[in-house]
Structures are given as structure tokens and as C-alpha cells.
Scaffold this motif. Structure first.
Motif, mmCIF file in Angstrom:
data_model
loop_
_atom_site.group_PDB
_atom_site.id
_atom_site.type_symbol
_atom_site.label_atom_id
_atom_site.label_comp_id
_atom_site.label_asym_id
_atom_site.label_seq_id
_atom_site.Cartn_x
_atom_site.Cartn_y
_atom_site.Cartn_z
ATOM 1 N N ILE A 77 0.844 -1.202 0.000
ATOM 2 C CA ILE A 77 0.000 0.000 0.000
ATOM 3 C C ILE A 77 0.877 1.250 0.000
ATOM 4 C CG2 ILE A 77 -1.666 1.317 1.348
ATOM 5 C CD1 ILE A 77 -3.116 -1.024 0.687
ATOM 6 N N ILE A 78 1.870 1.229 0.845
ATOM 7 C CA ILE A 78 2.737 2.401 0.961
ATOM 8 C C ILE A 78 3.456 2.669 -0.354
ATOM 9 C CG2 ILE A 78 4.777 3.349 2.091
ATOM 10 C CD1 ILE A 78 3.878 1.715 4.603
ATOM 11 N N VAL A 79 4.010 1.614 -0.920
ATOM 12 C CA VAL A 79 4.736 1.775 -2.175
ATOM 13 C C VAL A 79 3.801 2.294 -3.261
ATOM 14 C CG1 VAL A 79 5.902 0.523 -4.015
ATOM 15 C CG2 VAL A 79 6.480 0.060 -1.650
ATOM 16 N N GLN A 82 2.850 5.862 -2.491
ATOM 17 C CA GLN A 82 3.995 6.762 -2.645
ATOM 18 C C GLN A 82 4.215 7.065 -4.117
ATOM 19 O OE1 GLN A 82 7.251 6.925 -3.778
ATOM 20 N NE2 GLN A 82 7.876 8.718 -2.585
ATOM 21 N N SER A 83 3.977 6.056 -4.938
ATOM 22 C CA SER A 83 4.153 6.288 -6.366
ATOM 23 C C SER A 83 3.096 7.248 -6.905
ATOM 24 C CB SER A 83 4.127 4.970 -7.123
ATOM 25 O OG SER A 83 2.823 4.450 -7.146
ATOM 26 N N LEU A 84 1.936 7.221 -6.257
ATOM 27 C CA LEU A 84 0.862 8.112 -6.701
ATOM 28 C C LEU A 84 0.996 9.513 -6.116
ATOM 29 C CD1 LEU A 84 -2.283 5.850 -6.325
ATOM 30 C CD2 LEU A 84 -1.243 6.609 -8.454
ATOM 31 N N ALA A 91 -0.997 12.034 3.823
ATOM 32 C CA ALA A 91 -2.041 11.500 2.952
ATOM 33 C C ALA A 91 -1.949 9.986 2.886
ATOM 34 C CB ALA A 91 -1.911 12.113 1.566
ATOM 35 N N ILE A 92 -0.740 9.494 2.782
ATOM 36 C CA ILE A 92 -0.538 8.051 2.742
ATOM 37 C C ILE A 92 -1.004 7.423 4.044
ATOM 38 C CG2 ILE A 92 1.211 6.236 2.641
ATOM 39 C CD1 ILE A 92 2.789 8.093 0.722
ATOM 40 N N LEU A 116 13.106 -1.158 -2.721
ATOM 41 C CA LEU A 116 12.723 -0.831 -4.089
ATOM 42 C C LEU A 116 13.955 -0.706 -4.982
ATOM 43 C CD1 LEU A 116 9.841 1.771 -3.914
ATOM 44 C CD2 LEU A 116 9.804 -0.494 -4.938
ATOM 45 N N LYS A 117 14.940 -0.037 -4.449
ATOM 46 C CA LYS A 117 16.174 0.153 -5.204
ATOM 47 C C LYS A 117 16.757 -1.193 -5.614
ATOM 48 C CE LYS A 117 19.440 3.995 -4.735
ATOM 49 N NZ LYS A 117 20.163 4.854 -3.790
#
Length: 266
Positions: A77-79, A82-84, A91-92, A116-117
Motif C-alpha cells: 500500500i505504501i509503495v 507513494q508512487s501516486l 495522505a498516505i 525498491l532500489k
DNA sequence: AAGTGTTCCAACCGCTCCTTC
DNA sequence: CGAAGGAGCGGTTGGAACACT
């Protein structure tokens, strides 16, 4: 304008909060509700600035927050968000009402960014969040793997009584919640960040069109009802959010198979 | 066991936004 | 309308805890 920082005053204490201070703060908020932070240090005699009081409450003492490991689902959800939304942690956090923005921010910076990296380096896309566990798994996880702040406060009080103050890292799951006449958070409904988060929408988000009105978190016993209540509002918010960013979202929507079903049961 | 490096998180700082007057 | 003040947000940091040598 050059308004002086609120914490510039001489005699304002900084650094880690003591259990005594926590108790004073919690007891004050229990009586007066969150909000009007300016008045908190004045009325409680705490040698803390209002900001510090608010932060301590929202990030640590507020009822309903989880501490501890993030689930894979939460990570997803966070990822995704965060992308959005970018680094709009508040907000997240509104999608993970049991997590604080600070917690999410920290988790992102310390875990997810690296993760992610790494995955991007391997040419892999971050795995979409698994569907929320139908019931028992996640529920069990929620209830046993995390300490709610009720636990925190109970433990705090417990520890205080035993003169062995718990630290933040001390707070562990599976602490038996002592019966706690101290904590009836009825008063906390209706105002301030605590309620806003508990009702699934932070204050900022309340300015958005998709908002539900009049939801309140009356007491612990209504938690399950809250979970049901949260589903609809969050759908609305997500709809709004996704409408806003429909373009960018298109390729990410596979994360939300079934629309709201991908969101945590809040 | 001691020293050093790394990780993690609570809290602080500075800025912006919002409300009030 | 603009200034003042309060609240909230995101970035950053200090130091404790942990891992490694």
C-alpha cells in the motif's frame, strides 16, 4: 514574516519524553480532547512546546496506532501510494489509519527505499500487495503482533506504577492490557488529529470532496463497526484519488484488483 | 570482551497552510 | 485585504540498539 519558533523559549524541555510527562499529557487530552495544542503546556505545566505535545500524542500516545513491523500488505500500500502521491506521508497515512505519518516516513526511508532500489536493480517491479487476508490472519496479526497505543498507555501506566519506565522500544506486543479506567477516549471524538485518523481521514483530507461526515469513534468496543464503516469512505477517497490521477494510475491499477478490495480493511 | 560501523526511530526544525481578527 | 498566530507536514538528525570484526 519571521515569526519566532515556538520552541525558542528558555526552559522548554527537549528530547525523549518521560513516562510522567506522557501520563500528564494523556490525562489532559483524555479530559479535554486533542486540539488547542497551544494550551496544553500551559494547562498541564509540561515544560514542552505545543508542537512537541502534538507530535508526542499523534505519533505515540494516540489511541489506535500500531507499532512494530509492517506487513507485506502494508508495504505494498505504501509503495503504491507513494508512487501516486509522492512523499505526502500524511495522505498516505490516511490509508493506514493505524500508522502514523512519521512511522510510514521512517519505514519508507529505512526499508522500502532500499528494498525498491534493490528490486529495481534486479529489474523487478515491486510485488503488488497481496489481497487483504480474509479475516483471521490479518486480524490475528493486528491483535497480536502490534501494540496499540492503548497497550502503550496501559503499559506506560503499568511501568510507571512499578517505577520501571518503559521506553519506546520497550513496547512489545502481546502485553496484556490492564483494565484501564484511565482510558475512555470518548472525549477525543470530534476534534483533532486523533479522531481524524481514527475515522480514517486526516484533517487535511477532510478538505477533499470525498469525505464522509459525522463519523466518530466512540469507544474501543465499536472498533469492529468502525472497520465496516471504513470500507465505504475509503472507497470514496480512493475513487477521488484515483480519479485525480487516473492517467498515472492506469498501469498501477492492477494493484487494486477489485477496486476497494485491495485496500486494507481498516 | 572491546571497538567500530550500521540501522532504526523518536523527536526536532523550518516551512507552509489555514483561520481569525 | 493583510497581518498574526496556531496547526500540520515533510525533511533531517541525535543517539540508542544492534551487528560485525
Amino acid at each position: 514574516m519571521g515569526r519566532p519558533p515556538c520552541c525558542d523559549k528558555v526552559g522548554v524541555k527537549k528530547g525523549p519524553w518521560t513516562p510522567e510527562e506522557d501520563i500528564i499529557l494523556v490525562s489532559y487530552i483524555q479530559e479535554n480532547g486533542p486540539g488547542n495544542w497551544r494550551a496544553v503546556p500551559i494547562n498541564t505545566g509540561l515544560m514542552r512546546c505545543s508542537k512537541s505535545c502534538r507530535l508526542r500524542w499523534t505519533n505515540y500516545l494516540r489511541p489506535g496506532i500500531r507499532r512494530g513491523n509492517f506487513t507485506t500488505h502494508e508495504e505494498g500500500i505504501i509503495v503504491h501510494l507513494q508512487s501516486l502521491l509522492g512523499n505526502r506521508w500524511a495522505a498516505i497515512a490516511s490509508y493506514l489509519p493505524q500508522r502514523t505519518d512519521n512511522d510510514i516516513k521512517n519505514y519508507w526511508n529505512t526499508h522500502l527505499k532500499k528494498k525498491l532500489k534493490k528490486q529495481q536493480a534486479m529489474g523487478a517491479i515491486f510485488a503488488p500487495p497481496p489481497p487483504p487476508p480474509s479475516s483471521s490472519a490479518e486480524t490475528a496479526c493486528s491483535s497480536s503482533s502490534y501494540a496499540s497505543s492503548m497497550d502503550n498507555i496501559s503499559r506506560l501506566l503499568d511501568g510507571f506504577m512499578k517505577s520501571s519506565p518503559p521506553t519506546a522500544t520497550d513496547v512489545k506486543p502481546n502485553i496484556a492490557v490492564v483494565s484501564d479506567p484511565f482510558m475512555s477516549f470518548d472525549r477525543m471524538s470530534g476534534t483533532g488529529a486523533g479522531l481524524a485518523f481514527i475515522s480514517g481521514v486526516p484533517q487535511q483530507q477532510q478538505q477533499q470532496p470525498a469525505l464522509m461526515g459525522g463519523m466518530s469513534y466512540d469507544d474501543e468496543a465499536t472498533g469492529q463497526q468502525q472497520q465496516l464503516h471504513h470500507q465505504l469512505p475509503l472507497c470514496s477517497i480512493e475513487k477521488w484519488l484515483l480519479d485525480e490521477a487516473a492517467e498515472q494510475v492506469a498501469d498501477l491499477m492492477d494493484l487494486s484488483d477489485g477496486g476497494c478490495s485491495s485496500l486494507p480493511l481498516l
